[in-house]
Scaffold this motif. Structure first.
Motif, PDB file in Angstrom:
ATOM      1  N   SER A  66       0.838  -1.201   0.000  1.00 65.28           N
ATOM      2  CA  SER A  66       0.000   0.000   0.000  1.00 65.28           C
ATOM      3  C   SER A  66       0.869   1.247   0.000  1.00 65.28           C
ATOM      4  CB  SER A  66      -0.924   0.009   1.226  1.00 65.28           C
ATOM      5  OG  SER A  66      -1.841  -1.048   1.175  1.00 65.28           O
ATOM      6  N   LEU A  67       1.897   1.237   0.833  1.00 65.34           N
ATOM      7  CA  LEU A  67       2.819   2.367   0.894  1.00 65.34           C
ATOM      8  C   LEU A  67       3.523   2.567  -0.441  1.00 65.34           C
ATOM      9  CD1 LEU A  67       4.208   4.555   2.591  1.00 65.34           C
ATOM     10  CD2 LEU A  67       5.881   2.841   3.310  1.00 65.34           C
TER      11      LEU A  67
ATOM     12  N   ALA B 260      -1.071  10.980   3.487  1.00 66.76           N
ATOM     13  CA  ALA B 260      -1.578   9.607   3.451  1.00 66.76           C
ATOM     14  C   ALA B 260      -0.460   8.572   3.519  1.00 66.76           C
ATOM     15  CB  ALA B 260      -2.403   9.396   2.185  1.00 66.76           C
ATOM     16  N   LEU B 261       0.744   8.949   3.102  1.00 67.95           N
ATOM     17  CA  LEU B 261       1.870   8.019   3.097  1.00 67.95           C
ATOM     18  C   LEU B 261       2.262   7.576   4.501  1.00 67.95           C
ATOM     19  CD1 LEU B 261       4.194   9.827   0.495  1.00 67.95           C
ATOM     20  CD2 LEU B 261       2.515   8.031   0.046  1.00 67.95           C
ATOM     21  N   PHE B 262       2.006   8.426   5.484  1.00 66.39           N
ATOM     22  CA  PHE B 262       2.492   8.149   6.838  1.00 66.39           C
ATOM     23  C   PHE B 262       1.664   7.091   7.569  1.00 66.39           C
ATOM     24  CE2 PHE B 262       4.399  12.170   5.774  1.00 66.39           C
ATOM     25  CZ  PHE B 262       5.664  12.074   6.332  1.00 66.39           C
ATOM     26  N   ILE B 263       0.452   6.813   7.066  1.00 67.50           N
ATOM     27  CA  ILE B 263      -0.379   5.799   7.729  1.00 67.50           C
ATOM     28  C   ILE B 263       0.227   4.399   7.575  1.00 67.50           C
ATOM     29  CG2 ILE B 263      -2.675   4.736   7.831  1.00 67.50           C
ATOM     30  CD1 ILE B 263      -3.784   7.449   6.822  1.00 67.50           C
ATOM     31  N   PRO B 264       0.457   3.907   6.331  1.00 67.42           N
ATOM     32  CA  PRO B 264       1.116   2.594   6.212  1.00 67.42           C
ATOM     33  C   PRO B 264       2.588   2.633   6.614  1.00 67.42           C
ATOM     34  CG  PRO B 264       0.766   3.548   4.034  1.00 67.42           C
ATOM     35  CD  PRO B 264       0.059   4.440   5.011  1.00 67.42           C
ATOM     36  N   LEU B 265       3.217   3.823   6.514  1.00 60.08           N
ATOM     37  CA  LEU B 265       4.633   3.934   6.883  1.00 60.08           C
ATOM     38  C   LEU B 265       4.851   3.558   8.349  1.00 60.08           C
ATOM     39  CD1 LEU B 265       7.576   4.807   6.216  1.00 60.08           C
ATOM     40  CD2 LEU B 265       6.911   7.134   6.860  1.00 60.08           C
ATOM     41  N   VAL B 266       3.947   3.988   9.208  1.00 57.65           N
ATOM     42  CA  VAL B 266       4.053   3.667  10.640  1.00 57.65           C
ATOM     43  C   VAL B 266       4.046   2.156  10.851  1.00 57.65           C
ATOM     44  CG1 VAL B 266       2.858   3.802  12.864  1.00 57.65           C
ATOM     45  CG2 VAL B 266       3.060   5.847  11.439  1.00 57.65           C
ATOM     46  N   ALA B 267       3.141   1.457  10.153  1.00 59.19           N
ATOM     47  CA  ALA B 267       3.057  -0.004  10.295  1.00 59.19           C
ATOM     48  C   ALA B 267       4.300  -0.689   9.752  1.00 59.19           C
ATOM     49  CB  ALA B 267       1.808  -0.518   9.574  1.00 59.19           C
ATOM     50  N   VAL B 268       4.813  -0.200   8.614  1.00 59.40           N
ATOM     51  CA  VAL B 268       6.002  -0.796   7.997  1.00 59.40           C
ATOM     52  C   VAL B 268       7.198  -0.729   8.937  1.00 59.40           C
ATOM     53  CG1 VAL B 268       7.719  -0.428   6.171  1.00 59.40           C
ATOM     54  CG2 VAL B 268       5.294  -0.462   5.605  1.00 59.40           C
TER      55      VAL B 268
END
Length: 206
Positions: A59-60, A171-179
């Motif tokens: 997603s990221l 919006a990039l920071f949402i999946p970035l945190v999980a990664v």
């Protein structure tokens, strides 16, 4: 294993950014299936964990690729260069996403791939696990070759230095945190959920 193998030549001679990401998804579906095929508590745990990790990392990667292709108005890899200069935030996160999706530590995909590899070695599937590891290295080499070419170098004169928009960047920071987070730490509750799913897949009761 065949799904993973098929992606190797296409990843090494790729010219379309979105198509490269699509072949990467084929690879990861193969990795998930390999984890299920190895089986056992550890193999199934790794496969389920990889489903989540891949969904976050891919997603990221798609979000950053979307920003890049809109900015450069092209999906052709040879027409994209200097992303770090034209889109400093997107460019840096694009690099992180690429390292993550290719299983580089300390990002989340490394954890699930390593778990599947460990399950393969522990269950005695030595040849399959070694071939899997070889494929992963080849895919890493092919993908990062193109990613580095896009991220660095001189930016085209007609492309202005500016992010696409605040929202598309945020919006990039949402999946970035999980990664990043799940590469360093698996919360106990999440670990328990994945473990219970693996037990159910194994035929037991949660």
């Amino acid at each position: 294993m065949l799904s993973i193998a098929i992606t190797v030549p296409f990843m090494l001679v790729q010219h379309d950014l979105k198509r490269m990401l699509a072949y990467s998804s084929v690879e990861h579906m193969g990795i998930i299936t390999l984890g299920v095929g190895i089986g056992g508590a550890l193999g199934l745990y790794g496969a389920v964990l990889h489903m989540f990790h891949h969904s976050m990392a891919k997603s990221l990667l798609f979000l950053t690729a979307g920003n890049i292709t809109q900015k450069y108005r092209s999906k052709r890899i040879e027409r994209i260069s200097g992303v770090l200069k034209t889109m400093p935030i997107t460019g840096r996160i694009f690099l992180i996403a690429a390292f993550a999706i290719t299983g580089t530590p300390p990002f989340n995909i490394f954890v699930s791939e390593f778990t599947i590899m460990r399950a393969g070695f522990q269950s005695g599937h030595l040849a399959a696990t070694i071939v899997f590891l070889l494929f992963v290295v080849l895919i890493f080499s092919g993908m990062m070759y193109y990613v580095v070419r896009m991220a660095f170098g001189e930016a085209p004169v007609k492309v202005k230095k500016k992010e696409m928009s605040r929202w598309s960047t945020a919006a990039l920071f949402i999946p970035l945190v999980a990664v990043i987070l799940f590469g360093l730490y698996v919360p106990p509750l999440f670990h328990e959920i994945i473990q219970q799913v693996a037990v159910v897949l194994q035929g037991g009761k949660s």
